[in-house]
Write an enzyme that holds these catalytic residues in place. Structure first.
Site, PDB file in Angstrom:
ATOM      1  N   HIS A 129     -63.565  30.766  -0.105  1.00 25.92           N
ATOM      2  CA  HIS A 129     -64.744  30.941  -0.956  1.00 25.92           C
ATOM      3  C   HIS A 129     -65.571  32.082  -0.394  1.00 25.92           C
ATOM      4  CE1 HIS A 129     -64.092  27.008  -2.913  1.00 25.92           C
ATOM      5  NE2 HIS A 129     -63.814  26.545  -1.714  1.00 25.92           N
ATOM      6  N   ASP A 138     -71.628  35.858  -3.843  1.00 22.92           N
ATOM      7  CA  ASP A 138     -72.107  37.110  -4.442  1.00 22.92           C
ATOM      8  C   ASP A 138     -73.546  36.864  -4.877  1.00 22.92           C
ATOM      9  OD1 ASP A 138     -72.909  39.007  -6.335  1.00 22.92           O
ATOM     10  OD2 ASP A 138     -71.107  38.835  -7.578  1.00 22.92           O
ATOM     11  N   HIS A 155     -76.687  38.199  -6.718  1.00 26.24           N
ATOM     12  CA  HIS A 155     -77.123  39.241  -7.649  1.00 26.24           C
ATOM     13  C   HIS A 155     -78.371  39.950  -7.120  1.00 26.24           C
ATOM     14  CE1 HIS A 155     -74.926  37.443 -11.409  1.00 26.24           C
ATOM     15  NE2 HIS A 155     -74.125  37.660 -10.380  1.00 26.24           N
ATOM     16  N   HIS A 165     -73.359  33.266  -6.798  1.00 25.48           N
ATOM     17  CA  HIS A 165     -72.181  32.476  -7.156  1.00 25.48           C
ATOM     18  C   HIS A 165     -70.996  32.864  -6.292  1.00 25.48           C
ATOM     19  CE1 HIS A 165     -70.149  35.771  -9.426  1.00 25.48           C
ATOM     20  NE2 HIS A 165     -71.383  36.154  -9.703  1.00 25.48           N
ATOM     21  N   CYS A 166     -69.970  32.044  -6.350  1.00 28.96           N
ATOM     22  CA  CYS A 166     -68.742  32.325  -5.620  1.00 28.96           C
ATOM     23  C   CYS A 166     -67.910  33.304  -6.449  1.00 28.96           C
ATOM     24  CB  CYS A 166     -67.969  31.034  -5.403  1.00 28.96           C
ATOM     25  SG  CYS A 166     -66.502  31.226  -4.376  1.00 28.96           S
ATOM     26  N   HIS A 184     -64.040  29.111 -10.094  1.00 26.53           N
ATOM     27  CA  HIS A 184     -64.955  28.574  -9.082  1.00 26.53           C
ATOM     28  C   HIS A 184     -66.357  28.424  -9.662  1.00 26.53           C
ATOM     29  CE1 HIS A 184     -62.703  28.986  -5.041  1.00 26.53           C
ATOM     30  NE2 HIS A 184     -61.819  28.995  -6.021  1.00 26.53           N
ATOM     31  N   MET A 210     -69.807  26.402  -8.548  1.00 23.90           N
ATOM     32  CA  MET A 210     -70.267  27.262  -7.462  1.00 23.90           C
ATOM     33  C   MET A 210     -71.249  28.342  -7.898  1.00 23.90           C
ATOM     34  SD  MET A 210     -67.195  27.632  -4.739  1.00 23.90           S
ATOM     35  CE  MET A 210     -68.259  27.836  -3.316  1.00 23.90           C
ATOM     36  N   HIS A 235     -85.926  25.633 -24.035  1.00 21.68           N
ATOM     37  CA  HIS A 235     -87.044  25.346 -24.925  1.00 21.68           C
ATOM     38  C   HIS A 235     -87.658  24.045 -24.442  1.00 21.68           C
ATOM     39  CE1 HIS A 235     -89.140  24.848 -28.851  1.00 21.68           C
ATOM     40  NE2 HIS A 235     -88.917  23.565 -28.622  1.00 21.68           N
ATOM     41  N   GLU A 268     -91.860  30.227 -27.469  1.00 24.51           N
ATOM     42  CA  GLU A 268     -91.338  28.921 -27.902  1.00 24.51           C
ATOM     43  C   GLU A 268     -89.977  28.642 -27.253  1.00 24.51           C
ATOM     44  OE1 GLU A 268     -90.112  30.834 -32.211  1.00 24.51           O
ATOM     45  OE2 GLU A 268     -90.047  28.659 -32.026  1.00 24.51           O
ATOM     46  N   THR A 269     -89.139  29.685 -27.200  1.00 28.10           N
ATOM     47  CA  THR A 269     -87.803  29.574 -26.621  1.00 28.10           C
ATOM     48  C   THR A 269     -87.548  30.880 -25.907  1.00 28.10           C
ATOM     49  OG1 THR A 269     -87.063  28.164 -28.430  1.00 28.10           O
ATOM     50  CG2 THR A 269     -85.342  29.260 -27.188  1.00 28.10           C
ATOM     51  N   HIS A 310     -81.746  25.078 -26.444  1.00 28.41           N
ATOM     52  CA  HIS A 310     -81.991  24.883 -27.872  1.00 28.41           C
ATOM     53  C   HIS A 310     -80.829  25.292 -28.770  1.00 28.41           C
ATOM     54  CE1 HIS A 310     -84.240  24.186 -31.563  1.00 28.41           C
ATOM     55  NE2 HIS A 310     -85.204  23.632 -30.839  1.00 28.41           N
TER      56      HIS A 310
END
Ligand SMILES: [Cu+2]
Lengths: 383, 286
Positions: free
Chosen positions: A126, A129, A131, A166-167, A177, A182, A287, A311-312, A338
């Site tokens: 494993h 990463d 971001h 994440h992996c 994964h 992950m 939402h 709202e969303t 939503h």
């Protein structure tokens, strides 16, 4: 057939497995310095104990003092997890034992130093990463660890915001994964805290970290969800479901109902909550039923002014966003994806139970539902 | 008392009969078509160790060592065929292949994971007088002869930084792009090497029994430790690929290190005769 060059690119992900270390150039080797060594000896170090989602470790909203090196430790755990209350099991792969992985919080200009442990009991390599990190495939190129190995990665938190990690261990292992659990998120706060669009400081009382996962559980001939002995055993069936792009479950915090009923989130009228929502693989649209986003960093990046009164809001697959909301009315709020099919039928619902005094000015039931006759409606109302 | 004695006698006779049956090879009945063997005489060659090497925490080329085989090696002339593998599947001892579509029985079997290849070797052993097994990476490299490719970076630059090495390795793997994808071809399509073994380093990679490993050396080159990960195995072909043992199709890139093989298949080594104990254990496992 898959284009070979693309295939090559994805495979290359994994070929650079090199622990993140700065070369200690020895006398006879020191021909050309490989890379200038970074001196962090003047920086303060602090060690953070991570907390299981939906909660987050204690942290300052406004940084106290100079940037520091913030140490975290995560153990990768492969284990079978129940993903609903009907006994459906996932051969999960997790950062630190939870789906999603824990939320990490630091400030801009801090150094994040993660010890990533892959215990011998696991079956697969494993990595991680971020971001939020710059270069080296977000750290993925430097962190591939086999069972029985650990690695330490340090990166500088240069951009304030909420970011997914994440992996990404190479090729088809990457999506697998990720949909096996992950992923997680890190929040990098501006040193002077969050601001509204006018630049005024804003504070929150609580953070709720909602990690959303789309899961792809294969079914047998009778339509029952299949159970497997190991992640490897589940692989080929799972890939077939994954390639159909229709998840069998869409969950918050790793399980249908993980944040409802006894596990519902709790708040009070007057309290301000920062909802952080991450989705490492697929688009979603949080939402708050009965509420709003007072200030929403839809893309999660705090150098952009937040939007008001949403709202969303849209969370792009592979990103994390943040929404600030002060509860004004008591009751039960449903926090959903939503796409209501996903929310209600596939599991993407959380509840927030809010205590406090009802405000009739904001809403009042003028008349409770009553039975009615023609006399009330008048002749036009019904045929 | 008498009845149990009778059962005992019947039991002994039964074991005797089944032993006799099982001790006779089933190969005549199975009519497998990948059993043509090639004998490669012993000898020595320069072998690039598999796995990753870190010196003082920095990746370096694996050491090149002289490897000597005292004895001959007996290996399949062709890769195991679709028809042969399917016989193991219909016997319930091998996992069905996925995503391969309908294929002619004579084609080399593809869509084979390491675990699948292992099951097949066990099944074949059970049905014969000999032990069948996957070659080690060393053995494969040795018998491959001129078809064996040294996958070391062999950079002439001194002190590569992490990113330099990364870019150089990318370039190197991009060169592997020549490896033919295309369709699965009839056996013999890629020709024989000097040992008379066919289709080595074509578009089907072949499983070896070697686990992925990472070895750490200190600055003066003294070995500190090694991690072995047997969840990832070496698949041999026009370059080494490190692939998770359950992967049947690695075209999107296997797990772990290396450029992705076009197809995954295998051939087996025929080892010595099976001993009586192993045959007897087989029976008890029935
Ligand atoms: Cu992983």
């Amino acid at each position: 057939m898959m284009n070979r060059r693309n295939a090559l690119k994805s495979a290359i992900f994994a070929t650079m497995a090199v622990p993140a270390l700065i070369q200690k150039a020895s006398a006879e080797e020191a021909f050309t310095p490989v890379a200038e060594k970074v001196d962090l000896s003047k920086f303060k170090r602090k060690k953070i104990e991570l907390v299981k989602p939906p909660f987050v470790h204690e942290h300052d909203q406004v940084a106290k003092g100079a940037p520091s090196v913030v140490e975290f430790e995560m153990t990768i755990v492969e284990k079978e997890m129940e993903i609903d209350d009907e006994g459906t099991m996932l051969q999960a792969m997790t950062f630190d034992g939870s789906v999603p992985g824990p939320l990490m919080v630091v400030h801009e200009c801090d150094y994040v130093e993660l010890t990533l442990i892959n215990p011998e009991s696991n079956s697969m390599p494993h990595n991680i990463d971020f971001h939020a990190a710059t270069g080296g495939l977000g750290g993925g190129a430097l962190t591939l660890v086999n069972p029985g190995e650990l690695t330490v990665l340090r990166f500088k938190a240069t951009r304030p915001g909420t970011f997914v990690y994440h992996c990404a261990p190479g090729g088809p292992m990457i999506p697998w994964h990720v949909v096996s659990g992950m992923s997680g998120a890190i929040m990098i706060l501006p040193r002077d805290g969050l601001k509204d669009p006018e630049g005024k400081s804003v504070k929150y009382d609580t953070v709720f970290y909602i990690g959303e996962n789309d899961l792809y559980i294969p079914k047998d001939e009778d339509g029952e969800y299949k159970r497997y002995e190991s992640p490897g055993d589940s692989y080929s069936d799972t890939v077939e479901v994954m390639n159909g792009l229709i998840p069998s479950h869409v969950v918050f915090n790793g399980k249908v109902g993980a944040l409802t009923g006894d596990n519902a989130l709790k708040s009070k009228v007057g309290e301000t909550v920062l909802f952080i929502h991450s989705q490492a693989n697929r688009d979603t649209r949080p939402h708050l039923i009965g509420g709003h986003g007072d200030l929403v960093w839809e893309t999660g990046k705090f150098n952009n002014p937040p939007e008001r009164d949403l709202e969303t809001w849209f969370i792009r697959g592979g990103s994390a966003g943040a929404a600030l909301y002060r509860f004004r009315q008591p009751g039960v709020y449903a926090y959903v994806n939503h796409n209501l099919i996903e929310a209600v039928n596939l599991g993407a619902t959380a509840h927030v139970v809010v205590e406090g005094e009802w405000n009739n000015d904001l809403m009042e039931q003028v008349k409770a539902p009553i039975a009615f006759g023609q006399s009330y409606l008048g002749k036009k109302a019904l045929p | 008392m008498k009845i149990s004695y009778l059962f005992f006698v019947i039991g002994i006779i039964f074991i005797g009969v089944t032993t006799k049956v099982a001790f006779e090879s089933n190969l005549d009945v199975l009519k497998l078509d990948s059993l043509e063997m090639v004998l490669v005489p012993g000898g020595s060659f320069m072998y690039r160790q598999s796995g990753e090497y870190l010196k003082d925490d920095f990746p370096i080329d694996a050491p090149l060592t002289k490897v000597k085989f005292e004895k001959f090696l007996e290996i399949m002339k062709y890769q195991v065929s679709v028809g042969d593998y399917e016989k193991c599947v219909s016997d319930g001892k091998c996992e069905p292949r996925k995503w391969q579509g309908k294929q002619d029985e004579k084609l080399p079997a593809t869509g084979i994971s390491f675990n699948n290849a292992l099951s097949y070797a066990q099944w074949l052993t059970k049905n014969s007088d000999y032990v069948w097994r996957l070659p080690t990476d060393q053995e494969w490299s040795y018998v491959a002869g001129s078809k064996y490719v040294d996958d070391a970076l062999k950079s002439d630059k001194v002190n590569l930084s992490i990113s330099d090495r990364w870019l150089e390795k990318y370039q190197k793997y991009a060169e592997f792009n020549f490896s033919p994808v295309g369709k699965v071809s009839i056996r013999g399509f890629f020709g024989a090497n000097e040992n008379g073994i066919y289709d080595l380093s074509g578009n089907i990679w072949e499983w070896t029994s070697d686990c992925y490993n990472r070895t750490r050396l200190n600055a003066s080159g003294i070995e500190l430790n090694t991690t072995n990960n047997c969840g990832v195995r070496i698949s041999a072909g026009s370059h080494r690929a490190y692939i998770s043992s359950f992967i049947q199709d690695a075209r999107g890139g296997g797990c772990s290190v290396g450029a992705p093989p076009s197809y995954l298949g295998f051939r087996l080594i025929k080892d010595g005769k099976r001993d009586v104990i192993s045959r007897f254990l087989d029976l008890t496992r029935l």
